[in-house]
Design a protein around this motif. Sequence first.
Motif, mmCIF file in Angstrom:
data_model
loop_
_atom_site.group_PDB
_atom_site.id
_atom_site.type_symbol
_atom_site.label_atom_id
_atom_site.label_comp_id
_atom_site.label_asym_id
_atom_site.label_seq_id
_atom_site.Cartn_x
_atom_site.Cartn_y
_atom_site.Cartn_z
ATOM 1 N N TYR B 47 -16.402 -36.227 62.586
ATOM 2 C CA TYR B 47 -18.172 -35.415 61.984
ATOM 3 C C TYR B 47 -18.013 -34.288 60.286
ATOM 4 O O TYR B 47 -18.938 -34.594 59.511
ATOM 5 C CB TYR B 47 -18.761 -35.028 63.128
ATOM 6 C CG TYR B 47 -19.217 -36.035 64.069
ATOM 7 C CD1 TYR B 47 -20.184 -36.798 63.914
ATOM 8 C CD2 TYR B 47 -18.614 -35.862 65.720
ATOM 9 C CE1 TYR B 47 -20.499 -38.167 64.845
ATOM 10 C CE2 TYR B 47 -18.834 -36.746 66.189
ATOM 11 C CZ TYR B 47 -20.240 -37.241 66.355
ATOM 12 O OH TYR B 47 -20.278 -37.941 66.581
ATOM 13 N N TRP B 48 -16.684 -33.996 60.452
ATOM 14 C CA TRP B 48 -16.436 -33.529 59.354
ATOM 15 C C TRP B 48 -16.878 -34.199 58.122
ATOM 16 O O TRP B 48 -17.443 -33.987 56.406
ATOM 17 C CB TRP B 48 -15.351 -32.366 58.720
ATOM 18 C CG TRP B 48 -13.921 -32.605 59.135
ATOM 19 C CD1 TRP B 48 -13.240 -32.899 57.620
ATOM 20 C CD2 TRP B 48 -13.946 -33.617 59.590
ATOM 21 N NE1 TRP B 48 -12.458 -33.685 57.675
ATOM 22 C CE2 TRP B 48 -11.995 -34.048 59.265
ATOM 23 C CE3 TRP B 48 -13.775 -33.585 60.921
ATOM 24 C CZ2 TRP B 48 -11.323 -35.027 59.405
ATOM 25 C CZ3 TRP B 48 -12.479 -34.526 61.795
ATOM 26 C CH2 TRP B 48 -11.924 -35.807 60.608
ATOM 27 N N SER B 186 -23.476 -27.522 76.324
ATOM 28 C CA SER B 186 -23.280 -27.943 74.976
ATOM 29 C C SER B 186 -21.833 -27.798 74.682
ATOM 30 O O SER B 186 -20.919 -27.553 75.349
ATOM 31 C CB SER B 186 -23.548 -26.067 74.534
ATOM 32 O OG SER B 186 -23.132 -25.836 73.411
ATOM 33 N N GLY B 187 -22.188 -28.727 73.085
ATOM 34 C CA GLY B 187 -19.684 -28.646 73.332
ATOM 35 C C GLY B 187 -19.669 -30.195 73.177
ATOM 36 O O GLY B 187 -18.672 -30.575 73.976
ATOM 37 N N LEU B 342 -14.677 -31.734 70.640
ATOM 38 C CA LEU B 342 -14.574 -30.106 69.430
ATOM 39 C C LEU B 342 -16.039 -30.165 68.526
ATOM 40 O O LEU B 342 -16.399 -30.958 67.811
ATOM 41 C CB LEU B 342 -13.064 -30.668 68.869
ATOM 42 C CG LEU B 342 -11.762 -30.431 68.788
ATOM 43 C CD1 LEU B 342 -10.215 -30.774 67.773
ATOM 44 C CD2 LEU B 342 -11.984 -29.231 69.959
ATOM 45 N N ALA B 343 -16.190 -29.011 68.550
ATOM 46 C CA ALA B 343 -17.569 -28.284 68.257
ATOM 47 C C ALA B 343 -17.685 -27.074 68.591
ATOM 48 O O ALA B 343 -16.498 -26.052 68.690
ATOM 49 C CB ALA B 343 -17.917 -28.947 69.149
ATOM 50 N N GLY B 344 -18.317 -26.210 67.724
ATOM 51 C CA GLY B 344 -18.694 -24.851 67.224
ATOM 52 C C GLY B 344 -18.358 -25.038 66.235
ATOM 53 O O GLY B 344 -17.961 -25.540 65.291
ATOM 54 N N ASN B 345 -17.281 -24.158 65.803
ATOM 55 C CA ASN B 345 -16.733 -22.908 64.663
ATOM 56 C C ASN B 345 -15.251 -23.239 64.388
ATOM 57 O O ASN B 345 -14.464 -23.243 64.246
ATOM 58 C CB ASN B 345 -16.977 -21.885 65.014
ATOM 59 C CG ASN B 345 -17.110 -21.235 63.734
ATOM 60 O OD1 ASN B 345 -16.325 -21.539 62.752
ATOM 61 N ND2 ASN B 345 -17.621 -19.524 63.328
ATOM 62 N N PRO B 349 -14.476 -30.859 63.368
ATOM 63 C CA PRO B 349 -15.330 -30.949 64.364
ATOM 64 C C PRO B 349 -15.159 -32.367 64.820
ATOM 65 O O PRO B 349 -15.107 -33.649 63.785
ATOM 66 C CB PRO B 349 -16.399 -31.138 64.254
ATOM 67 C CG PRO B 349 -16.884 -31.068 63.020
ATOM 68 C CD PRO B 349 -15.732 -30.545 62.088
ATOM 69 N N GLY B 350 -14.640 -33.137 65.975
ATOM 70 C CA GLY B 350 -15.462 -34.190 66.527
ATOM 71 C C GLY B 350 -14.823 -34.726 68.022
ATOM 72 O O GLY B 350 -14.680 -34.192 68.962
ATOM 73 N N ALA B 372 -14.007 -23.108 61.138
ATOM 74 C CA ALA B 372 -14.286 -23.468 60.300
ATOM 75 C C ALA B 372 -15.315 -22.090 58.929
ATOM 76 O O ALA B 372 -15.269 -22.607 58.286
ATOM 77 C CB ALA B 372 -15.742 -23.792 60.318
ATOM 78 N N GLN B 381 -14.902 -21.318 74.520
ATOM 79 C CA GLN B 381 -15.506 -22.140 75.855
ATOM 80 C C GLN B 381 -15.253 -23.582 76.600
ATOM 81 O O GLN B 381 -15.351 -24.329 75.097
ATOM 82 C CB GLN B 381 -16.927 -21.491 75.637
ATOM 83 C CG GLN B 381 -17.811 -21.848 77.626
ATOM 84 C CD GLN B 381 -18.921 -21.325 77.822
ATOM 85 O OE1 GLN B 381 -20.258 -22.025 75.882
ATOM 86 N NE2 GLN B 381 -19.576 -21.250 78.226
ATOM 87 N N VAL B 417 -16.737 -25.471 72.338
ATOM 88 C CA VAL B 417 -17.008 -24.946 71.323
ATOM 89 C C VAL B 417 -16.232 -23.713 70.871
ATOM 90 O O VAL B 417 -15.719 -22.708 72.111
ATOM 91 C CB VAL B 417 -18.439 -24.492 72.469
ATOM 92 C CG1 VAL B 417 -18.933 -23.226 71.712
ATOM 93 C CG2 VAL B 417 -19.442 -25.702 73.019
ATOM 94 N N VAL B 418 -15.407 -23.200 69.788
ATOM 95 C CA VAL B 418 -15.319 -22.304 69.378
ATOM 96 C C VAL B 418 -15.629 -21.185 68.185
ATOM 97 O O VAL B 418 -16.780 -21.707 68.260
ATOM 98 C CB VAL B 418 -14.242 -23.187 68.449
ATOM 99 C CG1 VAL B 418 -13.181 -22.095 67.767
ATOM 100 C CG2 VAL B 418 -13.817 -24.629 68.768
ATOM 101 N N PHE B 419 -15.298 -20.286 68.865
ATOM 102 C CA PHE B 419 -15.799 -19.111 68.066
ATOM 103 C C PHE B 419 -14.933 -18.050 67.661
ATOM 104 O O PHE B 419 -13.859 -17.865 68.054
ATOM 105 C CB PHE B 419 -16.272 -18.071 69.602
ATOM 106 C CG PHE B 419 -17.539 -18.721 70.649
ATOM 107 C CD1 PHE B 419 -18.861 -18.410 70.013
ATOM 108 C CD2 PHE B 419 -17.425 -19.485 71.624
ATOM 109 C CE1 PHE B 419 -20.234 -18.471 70.930
ATOM 110 C CE2 PHE B 419 -18.414 -19.984 72.305
ATOM 111 C CZ PHE B 419 -20.169 -19.747 71.994
#
Lengths: 158, 512
Positions: B47-48, B186-187, B342-345, B349-350, B372, B381, B417-419
């Motif tokens: 997705y990037w 989410s994610g 793979l999502a969030g920060n 992602p993808g 990111a 998470q 989901v990455v923080f």
Amino acid sequence: MTESGSTQTTVQEIIAALKDKPGALLPILHGVQDALGYIPEGSVPDIATALSLSRAEVHGVISFYHYFRDTPPGKQTIHLCRAESCQAMGGRQLEEHVKAKLGIDFHETTADGKFSLEPVYCLGNCACSPAMQIGKEIYGRVTADSFDATIANTEASA
Amino acid sequence: MSITVYVPCDSSAISLGAGRVAKAIGQEAAKRGIEINLVRNGSRGMYWLEPLVEVATAKGRVAYGPVQPGDVSGLFDAGFTDGGAHALGLGLTEEIDYFKKQQRLTFARIGKTDPASLTDYIENDGYSGLKNALAMSQEQIVQAVTDSGLRGRGGAAFPTGIKWKTVLNTASLQKYIICNADEGDSGTFSDRMVMEGDPFVLIEGMTIAGLAVDATQGYIYLRVEYPHALEVLNAAIASAYKEGYLGDNIQGSGLTFNLEVRLGAGAYVCGEETSLMESLEGKRGLVRFKPPLPAISGLFGQPTVVNNVISLASVPVILDKGGDYYRDFGMGRSRGTLPVQLAGNIKRPGLVELGFGLTLRELLYDFGGGSASGRPIKAVQVGGPLGAYLPESQFDTPLDYEAFAANWTVLGHGGIVVFDDTVNMAKMARYSMEFCKIESCGKCTPCRIGSTRGVEVMDDIINGRNLDKNIPLLRDLCDTLLNGSLCALGGMTPYPVLSALNHFPEDFGVNA
């Protein structure tokens, strides 16, 4: 025909088309909301009668689901994602900006009737967070600036 | 040779401008008098790089991305229709490291084919699984699924073959197949990618399930937040009926399977299978007591298979290539592949489909490229809003249901989901309680009342009030939710809350 008369006709047509499906209530409610933008209180008795349910049962279903509404929405409904992935990419700050920009909170409609704001918990666009949906259009990597530009465009084309 | 250009119709790609790019390519080609065949494919899941434009060349498909409408004229100038060099050029799509390193079984066609084309589907191994299934007995089909080791990809990881066997062995005049497409975590977006990018694979999987257990009616319970998926599924179902892949005489076999999409209405709890069935029956989505199991008494009181999109979409490849082929991927008791999201920060992602066993660290850094924002990753998470937060010390956990369970974490539907280090974990814990409060169906007290009290306690903790009293109170409340709730919504909200507290006590004002 009066406005309420035509609303009732629309509702009756939807009921007639869908009432024989197994578990017809949600399809009917979707049909009504797709056609009218909301589910008028006045349609509840007709739906209840057609499905041999009590009015309370129909009301209970409408109020259980976040998506169904019993008041008319603004011209455009903005669904802003509040879920974790969007929060990880600045969703909370975006939420504050959106509320300030529109001058409303979630579940409210702007005074000019142009926009309703609803929270949503995931649009499945988590690889492009933060995300929002206006009508059926989905937007990714939304920033305060891109939100303002989208709103301006939407207003211009409305 | 005609020129074929691919621009995804995946809704995430569209959210980044793919629709406008497709339009610009069409217009520019017309202006230059170049005849092109523009295909709207699914997304490759990088997705990037979206909107990712591909062109078919003699050497294979060549990719350009991320493309915006303003880049289109330059791409034509560079001769991209012959794979010409351009600053956005990425070389051969399938040689891109992120893609090349994957093991795509369930996602084999996604991004390659035109999701609207049944012909394209069949030309790319589609309906080979059904063809085999039609020549097998019901017991043999169920055995193949059992042999594959496939476990429910919705998150609960229950063996799919055992579920099917129970329904097969429960006599009834009417049985049902339900696809749980209420992907609310989410994610996660793998279900959406399948439905938008390869709808026939889901239809084929459900048809095979129907044949296997004697169910003649299927429902896809789709969340209302996925309007693009709804359109794609309805069009694909209509094509399948037209070509005899659904209906009363599937491919001349005399067997029946009918399929319909039903929309949810924004209730997260309807992803829980019994609540989902209540909703399909036209009621409030209240969770049912179990037993009876849905496999014995499910939709309208009849034996019902309820499977997630990815589980059902994995069935065709199992029936095509055999249970052993699928089982040879993976580790331990987690067999086959998992499409990880793979999502969030995260920088890249993808969608990454791989056999179980890769570590979280490999996914986050080798595939994802780190955060990111460029800041250190503080927590991830895994498994949606009811999944635990993992600190850096747990990043070497392999993706395996049992390894995650041993850590008191959840692999779930494979969403990560990455923080980064700007996140405040006490606020995330408060959000988990708030989410449970908003989405609780209200049937059981621990979830309905506990989540409300949980928000209040978290507010006190965030404001530093009476921590000596409130931290034990929070733990006590989580204990009640964990052990006393009727379903996973209340029962698993303690996972994110307690993992945040245990791994990041400093964010709660507690000394580690």
